[in-house]
Motif scaffolding. Structure first.
Motif, short mmCIF file in Angstrom:
data_model
loop_
_atom_site.label_atom_id
_atom_site.label_comp_id
_atom_site.label_asym_id
_atom_site.label_seq_id
_atom_site.Cartn_x
_atom_site.Cartn_y
_atom_site.Cartn_z
N ARG A 33 1.04 -1.42 -0.12
CA ARG A 33 -0.21 -0.43 -0.23
C ARG A 33 1.11 1.59 -0.39
N GLY A 34 2.29 1.54 0.79
CA GLY A 34 2.49 2.46 0.88
C GLY A 34 3.70 2.25 -0.41
N ARG A 35 4.00 1.33 -1.17
CA ARG A 35 4.49 1.92 -2.37
C ARG A 35 4.19 2.60 -3.63
N LEU A 36 2.35 1.60 -3.77
CA LEU A 36 1.52 2.38 -4.22
C LEU A 36 0.59 3.94 -4.58
N VAL A 37 1.09 3.74 -2.86
CA VAL A 37 0.57 5.71 -2.45
C VAL A 37 1.61 6.23 -3.48
N ALA A 38 2.76 6.22 -3.12
CA ALA A 38 4.03 6.66 -2.81
C ALA A 38 4.25 7.16 -4.95
N ALA A 39 3.89 5.40 -5.67
CA ALA A 39 3.67 5.93 -7.11
C ALA A 39 2.78 6.28 -7.71
N GLN A 40 1.49 6.69 -6.89
CA GLN A 40 0.67 7.40 -7.46
C GLN A 40 0.37 8.80 -7.04
N ALA A 41 2.00 9.77 -6.26
CA ALA A 41 2.10 11.34 -5.68
C ALA A 41 2.36 11.39 -7.37
N GLY A 42 3.34 10.50 -8.40
CA GLY A 42 3.66 11.04 -9.45
C GLY A 42 3.25 9.99 -10.85
N ALA A 43 3.61 10.73 -11.69
CA ALA A 43 3.55 10.15 -13.34
C ALA A 43 4.47 8.12 -12.58
N PRO A 44 3.71 7.24 -13.67
CA PRO A 44 4.40 5.89 -13.68
C PRO A 44 6.61 6.49 -13.60
N ARG A 45 6.68 5.87 -12.81
CA ARG A 45 8.27 5.65 -12.97
C ARG A 45 8.63 5.39 -13.93
N PRO A 46 9.72 4.81 -14.69
CA PRO A 46 10.58 3.84 -15.46
C PRO A 46 11.00 3.32 -15.20
N VAL A 47 10.79 1.65 -15.70
CA VAL A 47 10.48 0.20 -14.93
C VAL A 47 12.55 0.32 -14.33
N ARG A 48 12.84 0.65 -14.67
CA ARG A 48 13.29 0.28 -14.06
C ARG A 48 14.13 1.07 -13.25
N GLU A 49 14.04 1.82 -13.03
CA GLU A 49 14.03 2.57 -11.34
C GLU A 49 13.29 1.78 -10.44
N ILE A 50 12.43 0.93 -10.61
CA ILE A 50 11.56 0.35 -9.72
C ILE A 50 11.99 0.05 -8.50
N PRO A 51 13.08 -0.97 -8.89
CA PRO A 51 13.43 -1.83 -8.31
C PRO A 51 13.84 -0.53 -6.45
N ASP A 52 14.69 1.10 -6.69
CA ASP A 52 14.61 2.22 -5.47
C ASP A 52 14.10 2.34 -4.98
N PRO A 53 13.16 2.08 -3.34
CA PRO A 53 14.69 1.54 -3.05
C PRO A 53 14.02 0.48 -2.34
N LEU A 54 13.62 0.08 -2.76
CA LEU A 54 12.88 -1.38 -2.11
C LEU A 54 14.13 -2.66 -2.45
N ALA A 55 15.16 -2.46 -3.22
CA ALA A 55 15.90 -3.51 -3.39
C ALA A 55 16.83 -3.18 -2.02
N ARG A 56 17.14 -2.48 -1.59
CA ARG A 56 17.73 -2.97 0.33
C ARG A 56 16.73 -3.34 1.19
N MET A 57 15.47 -3.85 1.14
CA MET A 57 15.07 -4.63 1.71
C MET A 57 15.78 -5.91 1.69
N VAL A 58 15.70 -6.20 0.27
CA VAL A 58 15.71 -7.79 -0.54
C VAL A 58 17.74 -7.32 -0.18
N PHE A 59 18.99 -6.18 0.05
CA PHE A 59 20.43 -7.01 0.69
C PHE A 59 19.50 -7.53 1.71
#
Length: 210
Positions: free
Chosen positions: A133-159
Motif C-alpha cells: 500500500r505504501g509503495r502504491l501511494v508513493a507511485a500515485q503521487a506522480g507520473a509512473p516511474r520508468p520500470v528500470r527505476e522501480i527497484p529503488d528503494p526496496l532493493a535495500r530490503m532484499v539486500f
C-alpha cells in the motif's frame, strides 16, 4: 528434487494469458516469488563461490535461506505492484485513483495463498500488505516511474535479507539491484504481452460509467 529445484516457482512453467483479477494475482505472486527466491539463492551461490554446495547442504543455512526468501518476498511484491499500477494507469484513464486500493486487494489475494512463514511474526502478511500500500501511494503521487527505476528503494530490503554476515558483504548491493532491475523489466514485458489490460481494469475498477 534438490534444494534449488524446490525454490523455483511456478513462474518457470509456460506463461498463461492474464484476463482478470485472479490471473493477475497469480502472475504477481509468481513474479514476486521468482524475484525473491532466485535473487537470494543466486546471490548466495555467487558469494559462496566454489564452496556453495557445502554451504547449501547445511541445515542451519537452509533454514536461514528459507527465512531470507520470505523476508525478500514482500518488497519484491511491492515492486511488481508498482510496475502493474504504472502499466494499468493509462488504460484506467479517469479511474486511475482506484488502482491503489484495487491492486492492494489483488496483493491480499496473493498473500492469502501462503501461511505465515516459520519464524515470522503473526502480522507478517498484514505488514506485507502495508508495504505494498505504501509503495502504491508513493507511485500515485506522480507520473509512473520508468520500470528500470522501480527497484529503488526496496532493493535495500532484499539486500538486507541476504543470510550472509554484513561484514562479508562489500559492494554487493549493486548485484542485487541489477538482478531486480533486469527481472522487473522482463516481468513488465511479459505483462504487456500476456495481459488484457482493458478487461483487467474493468474488473478491478468497474466498467466506465458504471
Amino acid at each position: 528434487m534438490g534444494l534449488l529445484d524446490g525454490l523455483l516457482p511456478g513462474f518457470l512453467r509456460k506463461a498463461t494469458p492474464i484476463h482478470g483479477t485472479a490471473d493477475l494475482a497469480d502472475f504477481m505472486d509468481a513474479r514476486a516469488s521468482f524475484l525473491a527466491q532466485k535473487c537470494i539463492v543466486e546471490f548466495c551461490r555467487v558469494r559462496a563461490g566454489v564452496f556453495w554446495q557445502k554451504l547449501f547442504s547445511e541445515k542451519e543455512f537452509q533454514t536461514a535461506l528459507d527465512q531470507a526468501r520470505w523476508r525478500a518476498y514482500p518488497p519484491c511484491y511491492a515492486m511488481v505492484a508498482e510496475m502493474v499500477e504504472g502499466s494499468l494507469r493509462e488504460v484506467a484513464a479517469g479511474r486511475q485513483r482506484g488502482l491503489e486500493t484495487a491492486i492492494e486487494r489483488v496483493a491480499r489475494m496473493s498473500f492469502a495463498k501462503h501461511p505465515v512463514p516459520d519464524g515470522s511474526p503473526g502480522t507478517f502478511w498484514e505488514d506485507a500488505a502495508a508495504l505494498v500500500r505504501g509503495r502504491l501511494v508513493a507511485a500515485q503521487a506522480g507520473a509512473p516511474r520508468p520500470v528500470r527505476e522501480i527497484p529503488d528503494p526496496l532493493a535495500r530490503m532484499v539486500f538486507d535479507a541476504v543470510p550472509i554476515h554484513p561484514e562479508l558483504l562489500t559492494n554487493d548491493y549493486d548485484y542485487i539491484f541489477n538482478f531486480l532491475r533486469m527481472n522487473i523489466l522482463r516481468a513488465h514485458e511479459d505483462l504487456l504481452e500476456l495481459a488484457d489490460r482493458a478487461a483487467i481494469v474493468d474488473e478491478l475498477l468497474g466498467a466506465p460509467g458504471a
